[in-house]
Design a protein around this motif. Structure first.
Motif, PDB file in Angstrom:
ATOM      1  N   ALA A  74      15.126  44.947  18.528  1.00 35.26           N
ATOM      2  CA  ALA A  74      14.468  45.287  17.263  1.00 35.26           C
ATOM      3  C   ALA A  74      13.798  44.081  16.618  1.00 35.26           C
ATOM      4  CB  ALA A  74      15.484  45.887  16.300  1.00 35.26           C
ATOM      5  N   THR A  75      12.710  44.342  15.900  1.00 32.53           N
ATOM      6  CA  THR A  75      12.043  43.351  15.067  1.00 32.53           C
ATOM      7  C   THR A  75      12.190  43.760  13.614  1.00 32.53           C
ATOM      8  OG1 THR A  75      10.424  42.753  16.767  1.00 32.53           O
ATOM      9  CG2 THR A  75       9.838  42.275  14.480  1.00 32.53           C
ATOM     10  N   MET A  76      12.745  42.877  12.791  1.00 35.15           N
ATOM     11  CA  MET A  76      12.894  43.133  11.367  1.00 35.15           C
ATOM     12  C   MET A  76      11.648  42.614  10.659  1.00 35.15           C
ATOM     13  SD  MET A  76      15.817  43.277  12.845  1.00 35.15           S
ATOM     14  CE  MET A  76      17.393  44.127  12.772  1.00 35.15           C
ATOM     15  N   THR A  77      11.086  43.427   9.765  1.00 33.61           N
ATOM     16  CA  THR A  77       9.907  43.003   9.014  1.00 33.61           C
ATOM     17  C   THR A  77      10.128  43.258   7.527  1.00 33.61           C
ATOM     18  OG1 THR A  77       8.789  45.151   9.188  1.00 33.61           O
ATOM     19  CG2 THR A  77       8.402  43.570  10.964  1.00 33.61           C
ATOM     20  N   TRP A  78       9.394  42.500   6.715  1.00 31.76           N
ATOM     21  CA  TRP A  78       9.504  42.606   5.261  1.00 31.76           C
ATOM     22  C   TRP A  78       8.179  42.216   4.636  1.00 31.76           C
ATOM     23  CZ3 TRP A  78      12.129  39.367   8.484  1.00 31.76           C
ATOM     24  CH2 TRP A  78      11.756  38.011   8.466  1.00 31.76           C
ATOM     25  N   TYR A  89       9.518  31.395   9.229  1.00 31.28           N
ATOM     26  CA  TYR A  89       8.183  31.445   8.657  1.00 31.28           C
ATOM     27  C   TYR A  89       7.577  32.811   8.946  1.00 31.28           C
ATOM     28  CZ  TYR A  89       8.778  26.394   8.436  1.00 31.28           C
ATOM     29  OH  TYR A  89       9.256  25.131   8.174  1.00 31.28           O
ATOM     30  N   GLY A  90       6.718  33.290   8.068  1.00 31.83           N
ATOM     31  CA  GLY A  90       6.130  34.600   8.263  1.00 31.83           C
ATOM     32  C   GLY A  90       7.034  35.703   7.749  1.00 31.83           C
ATOM     33  N   THR A  91       6.704  36.935   8.090  1.00 31.34           N
ATOM     34  CA  THR A  91       7.405  38.096   7.526  1.00 31.34           C
ATOM     35  C   THR A  91       7.995  38.991   8.611  1.00 31.34           C
ATOM     36  OG1 THR A  91       5.288  39.273   7.430  1.00 31.34           O
ATOM     37  CG2 THR A  91       6.006  38.120   5.426  1.00 31.34           C
ATOM     38  N   SER A  92       8.476  38.392   9.682  1.00 32.89           N
ATOM     39  CA  SER A  92       9.146  39.170  10.730  1.00 32.89           C
ATOM     40  C   SER A  92      10.086  38.272  11.510  1.00 32.89           C
ATOM     41  CB  SER A  92       8.127  39.818  11.669  1.00 32.89           C
ATOM     42  OG  SER A  92       7.425  38.835  12.400  1.00 32.89           O
ATOM     43  N   TRP A  93      11.063  38.906  12.141  1.00 32.57           N
ATOM     44  CA  TRP A  93      11.994  38.205  13.024  1.00 32.57           C
ATOM     45  C   TRP A  93      12.450  39.175  14.092  1.00 32.57           C
ATOM     46  CZ3 TRP A  93      17.282  39.429  13.706  1.00 32.57           C
ATOM     47  CH2 TRP A  93      17.969  38.569  14.581  1.00 32.57           C
ATOM     48  N   SER A  94      12.396  38.758  15.346  1.00 34.34           N
ATOM     49  CA  SER A  94      12.855  39.576  16.468  1.00 34.34           C
ATOM     50  C   SER A  94      14.196  39.054  16.950  1.00 34.34           C
ATOM     51  CB  SER A  94      11.839  39.536  17.620  1.00 34.34           C
ATOM     52  OG  SER A  94      10.599  40.077  17.215  1.00 34.34           O
ATOM     53  N   VAL A  95      15.096  39.984  17.235  1.00 32.32           N
ATOM     54  CA  VAL A  95      16.436  39.577  17.653  1.00 32.32           C
ATOM     55  C   VAL A  95      16.341  38.781  18.946  1.00 32.32           C
ATOM     56  CG1 VAL A  95      17.543  41.541  16.536  1.00 32.32           C
ATOM     57  CG2 VAL A  95      16.836  41.720  18.918  1.00 32.32           C
ATOM     58  N   SER A  96      17.149  37.728  19.056  1.00 26.40           N
ATOM     59  CA  SER A  96      17.133  36.890  20.256  1.00 26.40           C
ATOM     60  C   SER A  96      18.098  37.393  21.311  1.00 26.40           C
ATOM     61  CB  SER A  96      17.475  35.445  19.889  1.00 26.40           C
ATOM     62  OG  SER A  96      18.698  35.381  19.184  1.00 26.40           O
ATOM     63  N   SER A  97      19.174  38.062  20.888  1.00 28.87           N
ATOM     64  CA  SER A  97      20.123  38.691  21.814  1.00 28.87           C
ATOM     65  C   SER A  97      20.129  40.182  21.525  1.00 28.87           C
ATOM     66  CB  SER A  97      21.531  38.116  21.641  1.00 28.87           C
ATOM     67  OG  SER A  97      21.538  36.736  21.948  1.00 28.87           O
ATOM     68  N   LEU A  98      20.070  41.006  22.554  1.00 33.17           N
ATOM     69  CA  LEU A  98      19.982  42.444  22.363  1.00 33.17           C
ATOM     70  C   LEU A  98      21.136  42.967  21.518  1.00 33.17           C
ATOM     71  CD1 LEU A  98      18.902  43.697  25.914  1.00 33.17           C
ATOM     72  CD2 LEU A  98      17.467  43.317  23.899  1.00 33.17           C
ATOM     73  N   LEU A  99      20.819  43.914  20.618  1.00 31.68           N
ATOM     74  CA  LEU A  99      21.850  44.566  19.825  1.00 31.68           C
ATOM     75  C   LEU A  99      22.641  45.520  20.715  1.00 31.68           C
ATOM     76  CD1 LEU A  99      19.636  45.461  16.725  1.00 31.68           C
ATOM     77  CD2 LEU A  99      21.210  43.515  16.946  1.00 31.68           C
ATOM     78  N   HIS A 100      23.832  45.892  20.269  1.00 35.08           N
ATOM     79  CA  HIS A 100      24.629  46.876  21.004  1.00 35.08           C
ATOM     80  C   HIS A 100      24.017  48.259  20.849  1.00 35.08           C
ATOM     81  CE1 HIS A 100      27.908  44.251  22.152  1.00 35.08           C
ATOM     82  NE2 HIS A 100      27.948  43.780  20.919  1.00 35.08           N
ATOM     83  N   ALA A 101      24.092  49.054  21.892  1.00 39.07           N
ATOM     84  CA  ALA A 101      23.636  50.437  21.818  1.00 39.07           C
ATOM     85  C   ALA A 101      24.651  51.277  21.051  1.00 39.07           C
ATOM     86  CB  ALA A 101      23.435  50.993  23.227  1.00 39.07           C
ATOM     87  N   SER A 102      24.176  52.389  20.490  1.00 38.65           N
ATOM     88  CA  SER A 102      25.033  53.391  19.830  1.00 38.65           C
ATOM     89  C   SER A 102      25.844  52.787  18.702  1.00 38.65           C
ATOM     90  CB  SER A 102      25.971  54.050  20.862  1.00 38.65           C
ATOM     91  OG  SER A 102      25.239  54.601  21.924  1.00 38.65           O
ATOM     92  N   ARG A 103      25.225  51.956  17.896  1.00 37.56           N
ATOM     93  CA  ARG A 103      25.928  51.330  16.782  1.00 37.56           C
ATOM     94  C   ARG A 103      25.172  51.560  15.482  1.00 37.56           C
ATOM     95  NH1 ARG A 103      28.949  51.231  20.338  1.00 37.56           N
ATOM     96  NH2 ARG A 103      30.197  49.488  21.144  1.00 37.56           N
ATOM     97  N   VAL A 104      25.910  51.606  14.409  1.00 39.27           N
ATOM     98  CA  VAL A 104      25.326  51.609  13.072  1.00 39.27           C
ATOM     99  C   VAL A 104      25.444  50.190  12.532  1.00 39.27           C
ATOM    100  CG1 VAL A 104      25.465  52.480  10.721  1.00 39.27           C
ATOM    101  CG2 VAL A 104      25.883  54.021  12.652  1.00 39.27           C
ATOM    102  N   LEU A 105      24.285  49.622  12.114  1.00 38.44           N
ATOM    103  CA  LEU A 105      24.242  48.239  11.657  1.00 38.44           C
ATOM    104  C   LEU A 105      23.544  48.157  10.306  1.00 38.44           C
ATOM    105  CD1 LEU A 105      23.139  46.612  15.047  1.00 38.44           C
ATOM    106  CD2 LEU A 105      25.464  46.688  14.107  1.00 38.44           C
ATOM    107  N   HIS A 106      23.625  46.983   9.703  1.00 38.65           N
ATOM    108  CA  HIS A 106      23.004  46.735   8.409  1.00 38.65           C
ATOM    109  C   HIS A 106      22.199  45.435   8.500  1.00 38.65           C
ATOM    110  CE1 HIS A 106      25.922  49.581   6.473  1.00 38.65           C
ATOM    111  NE2 HIS A 106      26.625  49.231   7.536  1.00 38.65           N
TER     112      HIS A 106
END
Length: 611
Positions: free
Chosen positions: A469-473, A503-520
């Motif tokens: 995932a890439t988080m943007t704001w 810097y900038g308005t986005s960040w992409s995860v460097s290590s894959l997130l777990h599947a089938s999880r609820v995160l914040h």
């Protein structure tokens, strides 16, 4: 001298091009020293097929001087001078060399071309000319300097110009007749200001057909041959003017080369083509030296020896030569002489980059930027840095300055009390005297911490969010950088990612997130005056996870679509047993009331459901 052809035995001698401090060029092929993955491109052929010529560039054009041409069935010395313009891809005629000569070497500096020594006459009765021919570029005229002082007079020497001190270095070479040859270990330097020669210490070993370069304060002699039967050399020796001594360099060329062409391009030293007379060989390979090691470059289209090379107009070109009757492009099958002109194009010699695109001060203070300067294809020059477009009340300091490429520097922008708040684009400029490169950085002068950013993606309650995932704001006024957090619980007690200084308005995860999880996830803005509050967190589920916006609760909702049973909690229970967080099921598993979900809470609920 002995010369080997298909129809006779002659000593093949190479026309060696010394390195020129102004960008030199001599070529029928052109190479791009800034894009080592590039290719040599065939250009307009030299009008007169020749080998054993001097090829010299002054940064704008390339001169092909003298050498050996064909008259009927004979090889004859030439006084022809032809000038190549790489930008227009055209040839013109220059003032003829006063005396026809072959086995020439040359270099250019300070508006003049220097060609010391040459061979006239015939192969059975050669004459060795101790003349120093000097060509004035602006007037297209020839003159002579003091004669070369050594005896016997050698040709096929390594020649290089030291433009800063107005000196011409020569070393090695060969002289002789059809029955005997003498290979020289002599070295001299010519002072163009005083028109005088000075003897230098002898080379560590005699060699002829070598390439000459002047780089980083050293006169380098690369390749060549020590006799007419041994293999060619890949070794490099260096003369240090400050110590008046020779030394053998640890780095050697990747290929043995004699009768090759040398040129400089973008800070790299190039050894181009060549071959060896006794084995009838010709080479199309090219070596480059970046100041510490030699490595292979793209190969020529046409293998040749006795060619010349130089740089001009953003090109390095390989011109003329002898292909041993192979009938290469623009080479004659009967004589082996080549008109071939190949060039390699290049655009820049170094790049200026900033690892700190934006920095800020809270009122008066210092903003610091980390800069890096990288060479292209072996460039190792010295670059002076400056800052342009500085606002009032701001000064700049670089440390160090100048910078030896490759290298790094720190830019400090000092903001005085009178500088107005705002955002300013500053241009950082690097120059080596012939090339200028720039990059931009942003200076923010602020008086308060920024507000919290608005989160955009993943949106609150988003589902099937990819594991990369890439988080943007949205951008926040006066923000310099942003901090981001991703957690497995809504209280951010179990943070799994915490990148800061983004810097900038986005960040992409460097290590894959777990599947089938609820995160914040959440973010905050930062500048020199401080950090904002964290933005209200967004909750999302990764691929295969439940709907984080749904109302599924273990006590009263059929989460699985059938009877409420252990299936509804199995995923979450197993997740905690694997030390992965609960996410969505927080409310049900907070059994001990301490607002921290832990494995004990999961075990209590799991046990109640028969686990």
């Amino acid at each position: 001298m002995i010369r080997q052809r298909a129809r006779g035995w002659w000593l093949i001698v190479a026309c060696l091009l010394g390195a020129v401090m102004a960008p030199a060029a001599s070529a029928n092929e052109a190479v791009n020293p800034n894009a080592v993955q590039g290719v040599w491109t065939l250009k307009a052929p030299m009008p007169t097929a020749r080998d054993r010529l001097a090829v010299v560039g002054d940064g704008a054009r390339i001169w092909a001087i003298g050498g050996e041409s064909r008259s009927g069935t004979d090889y004859v010395v030439s006084n022809v001078v032809e000038i190549y313009d790489p930008g227009a891809d055209t040839w013109s005629t220059g003032a003829a060399l006063p005396t026809a000569a072959r086995d020439l070497s040359g270099c250019a500096m300070n508006g003049k071309i220097y060609v010391p020594n040459g061979q006239g006459g015939t192969y059975s009765a050669p004459t060795f000319l101790a003349t120093l021919w000097i060509y004035t570029i602006s007037s297209n005229t020839w003159s002579t300097g003091a004669n070369y002082p050594g005896t016997p007079v050698p040709v096929l020497q390594a020649v290089a110009c030291d433009a800063a001190n107005n000196l011409v270095y020569v070393a090695g070479g060969v002289s002789g007749t059809s029955t005997s040859t003498a290979i020289s270990n002599k070295a001299y330097v010519y002072n163009a200001t005083s028109n005088a020669w000075t003897a230098l210490p002898n080379l560590p070993a005699a060699r002829y057909g070598a390439m000459g370069f002047f780089a980083n304060g050293l006169f380098l002699v690369a390749g060549g041959d020590t006799n007419n039967t041994a293999p060619a050399l890949n070794s490099v020796v260096a003369y240090n003017p400050s110590t008046n001594t020779w030394s053998t360099q640890a780095a050697t060329m990747t290929t043995d080369r004699n009768l090759a062409a040398g040129a400089t391009a973008g800070g790299a030293l190039l050894a181009i083509g060549g071959g060896f007379a006794s084995s009838n060989s010709v080479l199309n390979s090219v070596d480059s030296f970046n100041g510490s090691q030699w490595s292979a470059w793209p190969s020529l289209n046409v293998a040749r020896r006795l060619l010349g090379a130089g740089t001009a107009g953003g090109f390095v070109c390989a011109i003329g030569g002898f292909d041993f009757y192979r009938a290469g492009t623009a080479c004659d099958v009967d004589s082996g002489l080549c008109q071939t002109n190949e060039c390699y194009s290049y655009d820049q010699s170094f790049a200026v980059q900033s690892a700190t695109p934006t920095a800020s001060t809270c009122g008066a203070g210092d903003a610091v930027y980390q800069l890096s300067l990288q060479g292209v294809n072996g460039y190792t020059g010295s670059v002076t840095l400056s800052a342009l477009n500085l606002p009032g009340g701001v000064t700049a300091q670089f440390n160090p300055n100048p910078v030896q490429v490759p290298g790094s520097a720190q830019l400090t922008l000092s903001v005085g009390g009178g500088a107005a708040p705002g955002s300013y684009t500053i241009t950082v400029q690097g120059s080596d005297g012939s090339s200028t490169q720039t990059t931009n950085v942003v200076l923010q002068v602020v008086t308060a911490a920024p507000g919290a950013p608005n989160l955009t993606t993943p949106a609150d309650n988003a589902t099937n969010v990819p594991l990369n995932a890439t988080m943007t704001w949205a951008a926040t006024a006066n923000a310099t950088t942003y901090d981001v957090q991703v957690a497995e619980d809504r209280n951010f007690a179990a943070v799994i990612a915490n990148p800061s200084g983004q810097y900038g308005t986005s960040w992409s995860v460097s290590s894959l997130l777990h599947a089938s999880r609820v995160l914040h996830w959440r973010a905050r803005a930062v500048n020199a005056c401080g950090a904002s509050d964290w933005a209200s967190a967004n909750r999302f589920s990764t691929v295969g996870g439940p709907d984080p916006g749904g109302s599924c609760r273990l006590a009263d909702v059929n989460c699985s679509g059938g009877a409420v049973d252990v299936t509804d909690i199995a995923l979450t229970a197993q997740a905690w047993l694997d030390q992965v967080t609960l996410g969505y099921f927080e409310a049900d598993f907070n059994q001990d009331g301490n607002n921290v979900i832990n494995i004990a809470d999961v075990q209590i609920v799991a046990a109640a459901w028969g686990q």
